[in-house]
Write a protein that holds these residues in place. Structure first.
Motif, PDB file in Angstrom:
ATOM      1  N   VAL A 167       0.847  -1.346  -0.333  1.00  0.00           N
ATOM      2  CA  VAL A 167      -0.015   0.119   0.217  1.00  0.00           C
ATOM      3  C   VAL A 167       0.700   1.123  -0.198  1.00  0.00           C
ATOM      4  CG1 VAL A 167      -1.240   1.781   1.835  1.00  0.00           C
ATOM      5  CG2 VAL A 167      -2.069  -0.854   0.923  1.00  0.00           C
ATOM      6  N   ILE A 168       0.548   2.285  -1.066  1.00  0.00           N
ATOM      7  CA  ILE A 168       1.501   3.484  -1.049  1.00  0.00           C
ATOM      8  C   ILE A 168       0.562   4.145  -0.215  1.00  0.00           C
ATOM      9  CG2 ILE A 168       1.883   5.466  -2.484  1.00  0.00           C
ATOM     10  CD1 ILE A 168       4.046   3.232  -2.760  1.00  0.00           C
ATOM     11  N   THR A 169       0.973   5.188   0.619  1.00  0.00           N
ATOM     12  CA  THR A 169       0.632   6.302   1.091  1.00  0.00           C
ATOM     13  C   THR A 169       1.582   7.397   1.428  1.00  0.00           C
ATOM     14  OG1 THR A 169      -1.341   6.940   3.519  1.00  0.00           O
ATOM     15  CG2 THR A 169       0.580   5.399   3.756  1.00  0.00           C
ATOM     16  N   LYS A 170       0.743   8.615   2.985  1.00  0.00           N
ATOM     17  CA  LYS A 170       1.776   9.317   2.652  1.00  0.00           C
ATOM     18  C   LYS A 170       1.609   9.887   4.211  1.00  0.00           C
ATOM     19  CE  LYS A 170      -1.801  13.007   2.705  1.00  0.00           C
ATOM     20  NZ  LYS A 170      -2.088  14.300   1.869  1.00  0.00           N
ATOM     21  N   GLU A 171       2.348  11.017   3.912  1.00  0.00           N
ATOM     22  CA  GLU A 171       3.027  11.342   5.238  1.00  0.00           C
ATOM     23  C   GLU A 171       1.930  12.167   5.917  1.00  0.00           C
ATOM     24  OE1 GLU A 171       6.604  14.937   6.813  1.00  0.00           O
ATOM     25  OE2 GLU A 171       6.264  13.928   4.288  1.00  0.00           O
ATOM     26  N   LYS A 172       1.712  12.271   6.843  1.00  0.00           N
ATOM     27  CA  LYS A 172       0.361  13.052   7.657  1.00  0.00           C
ATOM     28  C   LYS A 172       1.152  13.852   8.942  1.00  0.00           C
ATOM     29  CE  LYS A 172      -2.710  10.590   5.232  1.00  0.00           C
ATOM     30  NZ  LYS A 172      -4.491   9.478   5.538  1.00  0.00           N
ATOM     31  N   SER A 173       0.260  15.124   8.794  1.00  0.00           N
ATOM     32  CA  SER A 173       0.742  15.857  10.541  1.00  0.00           C
ATOM     33  C   SER A 173      -0.419  16.256  11.176  1.00  0.00           C
ATOM     34  CB  SER A 173       2.152  17.684   9.472  1.00  0.00           C
ATOM     35  OG  SER A 173       0.836  17.977   8.873  1.00  0.00           O
ATOM     36  N   LYS A 174      -0.136  16.499  12.096  1.00  0.00           N
ATOM     37  CA  LYS A 174      -1.441  16.519  13.098  1.00  0.00           C
ATOM     38  C   LYS A 174      -1.902  18.267  12.833  1.00  0.00           C
ATOM     39  CE  LYS A 174       0.834  14.273  17.243  1.00  0.00           C
ATOM     40  NZ  LYS A 174       1.269  14.106  18.734  1.00  0.00           N
ATOM     41  N   ASP A 175      -1.094  19.305  12.266  1.00  0.00           N
ATOM     42  CA  ASP A 175      -1.603  20.638  12.010  1.00  0.00           C
ATOM     43  C   ASP A 175      -2.003  20.388  10.097  1.00  0.00           C
ATOM     44  OD1 ASP A 175       0.823  20.288  11.040  1.00  0.00           O
ATOM     45  OD2 ASP A 175       1.448  22.457  11.996  1.00  0.00           O
ATOM     46  N   GLY A 176      -1.962  19.390   9.766  1.00  0.00           N
ATOM     47  CA  GLY A 176      -2.259  19.821   8.324  1.00  0.00           C
ATOM     48  C   GLY A 176      -1.567  20.614   7.557  1.00  0.00           C
ATOM     49  N   LYS A 177       0.224  20.595   7.902  1.00  0.00           N
ATOM     50  CA  LYS A 177       0.548  21.422   7.238  1.00  0.00           C
ATOM     51  C   LYS A 177       0.940  20.763   5.690  1.00  0.00           C
ATOM     52  CE  LYS A 177       5.825  23.333   7.413  1.00  0.00           C
ATOM     53  NZ  LYS A 177       6.251  23.450   8.589  1.00  0.00           N
ATOM     54  N   TRP A 178       0.858  19.362   5.127  1.00  0.00           N
ATOM     55  CA  TRP A 178       1.889  19.151   4.465  1.00  0.00           C
ATOM     56  C   TRP A 178       0.396  18.838   3.432  1.00  0.00           C
ATOM     57  CZ3 TRP A 178       5.691  20.706   4.949  1.00  0.00           C
ATOM     58  CH2 TRP A 178       6.410  20.438   5.929  1.00  0.00           C
ATOM     59  N   ASN A 179       0.445  19.605   1.877  1.00  0.00           N
ATOM     60  CA  ASN A 179      -0.531  18.571   1.323  1.00  0.00           C
ATOM     61  C   ASN A 179      -0.082  17.265   0.265  1.00  0.00           C
ATOM     62  OD1 ASN A 179      -2.216  21.490   1.717  1.00  0.00           O
ATOM     63  ND2 ASN A 179      -0.305  22.335   1.023  1.00  0.00           N
ATOM     64  N   GLY A 180      -0.663  17.271  -1.093  1.00  0.00           N
ATOM     65  CA  GLY A 180      -0.484  16.247  -1.276  1.00  0.00           C
ATOM     66  C   GLY A 180      -1.207  15.591  -1.675  1.00  0.00           C
ATOM     67  N   VAL A 181      -1.386  14.479  -2.280  1.00  0.00           N
ATOM     68  CA  VAL A 181      -2.339  12.967  -2.427  1.00  0.00           C
ATOM     69  C   VAL A 181      -1.815  11.772  -2.703  1.00  0.00           C
ATOM     70  CG1 VAL A 181      -3.372  13.844  -4.453  1.00  0.00           C
ATOM     71  CG2 VAL A 181      -5.002  12.855  -3.225  1.00  0.00           C
ATOM     72  N   VAL A 182      -2.342  11.233  -2.177  1.00  0.00           N
ATOM     73  CA  VAL A 182      -2.125   9.118  -2.836  1.00  0.00           C
ATOM     74  C   VAL A 182      -3.746   8.919  -3.160  1.00  0.00           C
ATOM     75  CG1 VAL A 182      -1.335   7.576  -2.313  1.00  0.00           C
ATOM     76  CG2 VAL A 182       0.285   9.006  -1.486  1.00  0.00           C
TER      77      VAL A 182
END
Length: 610
Positions: A253-268
């Motif tokens: 499975v490919i997923t992505k880095e996530k941040s608690k404050d929602g700073k990081w964008n992008g989509v998988v």
């Protein structure tokens, strides 16, 4: 860290070519993910590091990694992840020692190891004596002997596999630094170590290979370079980095880095993952020193919530040879830029070409490459001068500086007639690119894996591990190459509208040596039959327009990704480091072809444009 409980091996990317987002190692380390992976190498920067070593023998590695490491020290100290990278380039020992020093000064007691064996620069005579001719990847009749330049070979590196990194992890390394292993090799190594795979577990290894390919380019799998980017324009910044969760059977499975404050964008999603899988592949067989990955039956399933499952990858024993990237100084190159604005732009550039041709006369014969090309067009009735302006590029390569004239520059060609130039004439203000500089030419050769043992060394210890060369091999599986099974018949898909292919078709392209690859795919299952019949070899030649000059073209269909894939041979000439094209990495090829007009079925167009 190996779990023994059949849980997925979770690997987080923090770099795709020389660092990507500067703080990604820090933020990925903060998540607590146990294994972090950074890819720093491409064909270009090995050549750059080779030139650097001539002046600074202590360098030759990607020093950006050290900056990223320093930012991440608090998180590394707190969470103690495994860190795997090929940033060692031509000097993995040097980078490993600097890394160990930085960690020690920060009070972090991690074990640092480095892998050697890919660098062949001092073994060339030995290997030639053993029968290696380093014949061209695509031509058994072309050998290194006929290619070598007066400037000499500056670097020679085999693309080695995962076994050195694997043995380092097995021996307890926390940080593993390698040279020119393949981009995905650290991911294969980590998954094999975590799950306890044998080197004959080819299906699982092939799955890890594709997982590594998905996350090796950092933000590419989270929306970077995606033809679907317009849907995310409002937050097309601060890209998160990709994460692979590899199961014991090689599915992932490919997923992505996530941040608690929602700073990081992008989509998988399935679009971003299919795009990345199609990027820089050879065809239906993805080659690696540890396994041949067969992707005919690959299936990409969007599970939502930034999670995409990939299955159906099959593996076979690795090939007996691997790629050898050999670089040499081929001469000098320079370029000059001129701009024209408003009306009659083509005629203005035609006048300049005439002036340059008269000025140069037979001097052009002294150059190995001489190219004069217009880039862009002036927008009619533009309300900004910049949009009403196009560019003309003069690009030259020669074996000697003397070819550039007594002044050893292209500066005179920017304006050969002085004030006798076309109306509205503009040239570049910074003339540094007109001064000839050495350029590297790249030889994509092959070398036998039996000649490539590796060695693992731990910094600060006499402990070394000899890693035997790969010996369980099978012949190369030929890439499939076939044309459309059924020609596209007028009206077969209802009424149509003439418009850009990219209104309803995604694509991704890249470089493979001197070739360009480009994969096209559609959004919905019922559109695939149309795509297959539309994109015949004859149609791709038509779409290429004047870019098609008799190149060999290979074509294959990948139904699990609703894709048709092409290899455009010799599109980049001799490769990235010496091509005359502005689009030196062939990343613009897909967008050029998506902008070409075809007859689009209204039933698909009515679903909305990409």
């Amino acid at each position: 860290m190996p779990s023994g409980d059949n849980s997925p091996c979770r690997i987080a990317s923090f770099s795709g070519f020389m660092g990507d987002r500067y703080d990604a190692l820090k933020t990925q380390a903060e998540t607590g993910t146990g294994i972090l992976f950074g890819d720093y190498l491409a064909e270009m920067n090995l050549a750059w590091r080779a030139l650097e070593l001539r002046k600074r023998p202590d360098l030759g590695y990607e020093s950006g990694f050290l900056h990223h490491l320093k930012l991440a020290l608090p998180a590394i100290k707190a969470n103690r992840p495994k860190i795997l990278t090929n940033a060692g380039a031509l000097n993995p020992k040097g980078l490993a020692e600097e890394t160990a020093k930085i960690l020690s000064e920060a009070g972090i007691d991690l074990k640092v190891a480095y892998v050697e064996g890919d660098n062949l620069i001092h073994r060339l005579d030995e290997l030639k004596a053993a029968g290696e001719t380093f014949y061209h990847l695509e031509d058994d009749d072309r050998h290194l002997k006929g290619w070598e330049h007066e400037g000499g070979i500056t670097s020679a590196n085999a693309y080695v596999g995962a076994r050195g990194v694997y043995e380092a992890l097995k021996a307890g390394a926390d940080v593993v630094i390698s040279g020119r292993c393949t981009d995905a090799s650290p991911v294969i190594a980590a998954a094999a170590w975590y799950h306890g795979w044998e080197w004959t577990n080819y299906d699982a290894l092939a799955g890890a290979l594709l997982a590594g390919h998905c996350i090796e380019c950092g933000a590419y799998v989270t929306g970077g370079n995606s033809s679907g980017f317009t849907k995310y324009l409002s937050h097309y910044y601060n890209f998160s980095m990709g994460i692979a969760e590899i199961n014991s059977d090689g599915t992932f499975v490919i997923t992505k880095e996530k941040s608690k404050d929602g700073k990081w964008n992008g989509v998988v999603n399935d679009i971003t993952v299919r795009s990345q899988i199609l990027y820089e592949i050879q065809g239906n067989v993805y080659l690696n020193p540890d396994v041949q990955g067969i992707i005919d039956d690959i299936v990409v399933t969007d599970e939502g919530n930034d999670r995409v499952r990939v299955s159906g990858v099959r593996g076979r024993a690795p090939p007996p040879t691997t790629k050898a990237a050999i670089c040499g100084v081929a001469g000098y190159q320079a370029e000059a830029l001129v701009f024209a604005t408003g009306l009659n732009v083509e005629e203005k550039f035609a006048a300049l070409k005439l002036q340059i041709s008269q000025f140069m006369a037979d001097k052009v014969d002294q150059f190995t490459t001489w190219d004069m090309t217009q880039y862009g067009v002036a927008k009619p009735d533009a309300d900004e001068e910049a949009l009403a302006t196009a560019m003309f590029r003069i690009f030259a390569q020669a074996k000697t500086l003397e070819a550039f004239g007594p002044a050893k520059t292209l500066r005179a060609l920017v304006n050969p007639e002085g004030l006798g130039h076309f109306p509205g004439y503009q040239s570049q203000m910074d003339m540094r690119t007109t001064e000839p500089t050495p350029y590297i030419e790249y030889w994509p050769g092959r070398v036998s894996q039996k000649h490539l043992p590796l060695k693992v060394t731990f910094v600060g210890s006499s402990k070394t591990i000899d890693v035997p060369a790969v010996d369980n091999t099978e012949p190369l599986i030929p890439q499939k190459d076939y044309d459309s099974a059924q020609a596209l018949e007028a009206g077969a898909y209802g009424e149509t509208t003439r418009g850009p292919l990219g209104w309803i078709v995604h694509a991704r392209s890249g470089d493979k040596g001197g070739n360009a690859n480009v994969g096209f795919f559609v959004r919905n299952n019922d559109e695939y039959a149309w795509l297959k019949s539309l994109l015949s070899k004859a149609e791709i030649k038509r779409l290429m327009g004047k870019e098609y000059v008799g190149n060999r073209i290979e074509r294959v269909e990948l139904p699990g990704m609703l894709a048709v894939h092409f290899v455009l041979h010799d599109y980049l000439g001799k490769g990235v480091s010496s091509t005359a094209r502005m689009d030196s990495l062939a990343k613009g090829v897909a967008e050029y072809l998506r902008a070409r007009y075809v007859d689009l079925p209204n039933q698909y167009l009515d679903r909305g444009k990409i």
